[in-house]
Design a protein around this motif. Structure first.
Motif, short mmCIF file in Angstrom:
data_model
loop_
_atom_site.label_atom_id
_atom_site.label_comp_id
_atom_site.label_asym_id
_atom_site.label_seq_id
_atom_site.Cartn_x
_atom_site.Cartn_y
_atom_site.Cartn_z
N LYS A 152 51.84 12.14 94.53
CA LYS A 152 51.03 13.33 94.33
C LYS A 152 51.34 13.93 92.97
O LYS A 152 52.51 14.14 92.64
N VAL A 153 50.31 14.17 92.17
CA VAL A 153 50.52 14.81 90.87
C VAL A 153 50.60 16.32 91.10
O VAL A 153 50.21 16.82 92.15
N PRO A 154 51.14 17.07 90.12
CA PRO A 154 51.26 18.52 90.31
C PRO A 154 49.95 19.17 90.70
O PRO A 154 48.88 18.81 90.20
N SER A 155 50.02 20.12 91.60
CA SER A 155 48.84 20.82 92.08
C SER A 155 48.36 21.84 91.05
O SER A 155 49.03 22.08 90.03
N GLU A 156 47.21 22.45 91.32
CA GLU A 156 46.70 23.50 90.42
C GLU A 156 47.73 24.61 90.26
O GLU A 156 48.01 25.06 89.14
N ASN A 157 48.29 25.08 91.37
CA ASN A 157 49.26 26.17 91.30
C ASN A 157 50.51 25.77 90.52
O ASN A 157 51.07 26.58 89.76
N GLU A 158 50.93 24.52 90.69
CA GLU A 158 52.11 24.05 89.95
C GLU A 158 51.82 23.97 88.46
O GLU A 158 52.67 24.31 87.62
N LEU A 159 50.61 23.51 88.10
CA LEU A 159 50.24 23.44 86.68
C LEU A 159 50.13 24.84 86.08
O LEU A 159 50.53 25.06 84.92
N ILE A 160 49.61 25.78 86.85
CA ILE A 160 49.52 27.16 86.37
C ILE A 160 50.90 27.70 86.03
O ILE A 160 51.12 28.34 85.00
N GLU A 161 51.86 27.41 86.91
CA GLU A 161 53.23 27.90 86.70
C GLU A 161 53.92 27.15 85.57
O GLU A 161 54.63 27.74 84.75
N MET A 162 53.70 25.83 85.50
CA MET A 162 54.38 25.01 84.48
C MET A 162 53.87 25.30 83.08
O MET A 162 54.65 25.33 82.12
N TYR A 163 52.56 25.50 82.93
CA TYR A 163 51.96 25.61 81.60
C TYR A 163 51.44 27.01 81.26
O TYR A 163 50.91 27.21 80.16
#
Length: 257
Positions: free
Chosen positions: A29-40
Motif C-alpha cells: 500500500k502506498v501512502p494514503s491521501e492523509n499521509e501525503l498531506i502530513e508528509m508533504y
C-alpha cells in the motif's frame, strides 16, 4: 523562465521512484491521501492528484475503501511471498492478488470433515490434529492461470462451525484471531520442491512438459501449543518467488578483545 513543476508531480515521481527501487513491492500500500498531506504539507486536492497520477501511469491501482496498491509490472509477473511472521501471512490469497492487479478465482475440489483427524511431518516433527478436522482442497487462480494447489486442515475443536463460513475471501488467520479469539503463537513452515509431470494423476496444473513446483508444508500453533491449522500447498515454480524475513538474536554478551 521554466515554470515550477507542480507539487503533485513531484510527489507522484517520488512514489514511482520508490516503486522502481523496490522500496514499495507489488501489493504494498502506498501512502494514503492523509499521509501525503502530513508528509508533504499539501492540500487534500494535491494529495489526491498525486495518487491519481501514479495510478494513471500504471504503477498502482486504487481499491475503493482500502487504498492504493502497487501493481505487479514485472516482465515475468512473478509473485513474491514472504515466509516470516504472522503479519506477512495474514492477508487472504485473493486480496493479495487483487492488490497486485490480478483477477483471482478459486475452485473447491474437496470440502470434507475428517472425524479421525490428520497428521503430518513438518520441519522434522510429527504433528497431529485430533478430529474432527475440516479439510479444504482448493485450486487458486490468477487471471485464469493456476498458481497454487492448496490443501488446508483446520481444527473444528478450536474453530467450531468454521465450515459454515465463506472461506474464499477471508484471511483464515484473521478468522482464528477475531472470530474464535485464539491467541496465535507461531507458524512453522518448510519449503521444498518437486517435479510434476503431465501424467501425474494428482497434478492439476495441466503442464505439457515436466514443471518444477514449490512444496510448502506448514502448521499454525496457538499460545497453548494446540495446532489450529496444517497446510500442504504446491506453488508454480515459474510464477513464484519466496522471501524470508529473519531477525537476528543477540546473546547480550560482549565480545572479548
Amino acid at each position: 523562465m521554466k515554470r515550477d513543476i507542480p507539487k503533485y508531480k513531484v510527489i507522484s515521481e517520488e512514489i514511482i521512484q520508490k516503486i522502481e527501487s523496490g522500496e514499495f513491492q507489488p501489493g504494498d500500500k502506498v501512502p494514503s491521501e492523509n499521509e501525503l498531506i502530513e508528509m508533504y504539507c499539501v492540500s487534500n486536492t494535491t494529495a489526491r492528484k498525486s495518487l491519481l497520477e501514479v495510478e494513471l501511469q500504471g504503477w498502482a491501482k486504487r481499491i475503493k475503501g482500502k487504498g492504493t496498491f502497487v501493481l505487479n509490472r514485472s516482465e515475468d509477473r512473478h509473485l513474491t511471498r514472504v515466509l516470516g511472521p504472522f503479519h506477512a501471512v495474514k492477508e487472504s490469497f485473493n486480496d493479495n492478488l487483487i492488490r497486485e492487479g490480478f483477477t483471482p478465482k478459486n475452485i473447491v475440489l474437496e470440502k470434507t470433515i475428517l472425524e479421525d483427524g490428520i497428521s503430518s511431518n513438518i520441519n522434522n516433527h510429527h504433528y497431529i490434529i485430533k478430529g474432527p478436522v475440516l479439510k479444504i482442497h482448493r485450486l487458486r487462480y490468477a487471471d485464469e492461470v493456476l498458481l497454487k494447489d492448496e490443501t488446508r486442515y483446520i481444527s473444528l475443536t478450536l474453530c467450531p462451525k468454521i465450515n459454515m463460513y465463506d472461506l474464499d475471501n477471508r484471511s483464515l488467520i484473521s478468522m482464528y484471531e477475531n472470530i474464535y479469539n485464539i491467541k496465535l503463537k507461531n507458524v512453522e513452515r518448510t519449503l521444498g520442491n518437486t517435479i510434476l509431470t503431465s501424467f501425474d494423476p494428482k497434478n492439476y496444473f495441466e503442464n505439457e512438459i515436466p514443471m518444477a513446483v514449490f512444496v510448502l508444508d506448514g502448521a499454525i500453533f496457538s499460545d497453548d501449543g494446540e495446532i489450529v491449522e496444517m497446510e500442504q500447498s504446491y506453488y508454480r515454480g515459474d510464477k513464484y518467488k519466496f522471501s524470508i524475513i529473519a531477525k537476528p538474536q543477540f546473546s547480550g554478551e560482549k565480545h572479548k578483545s
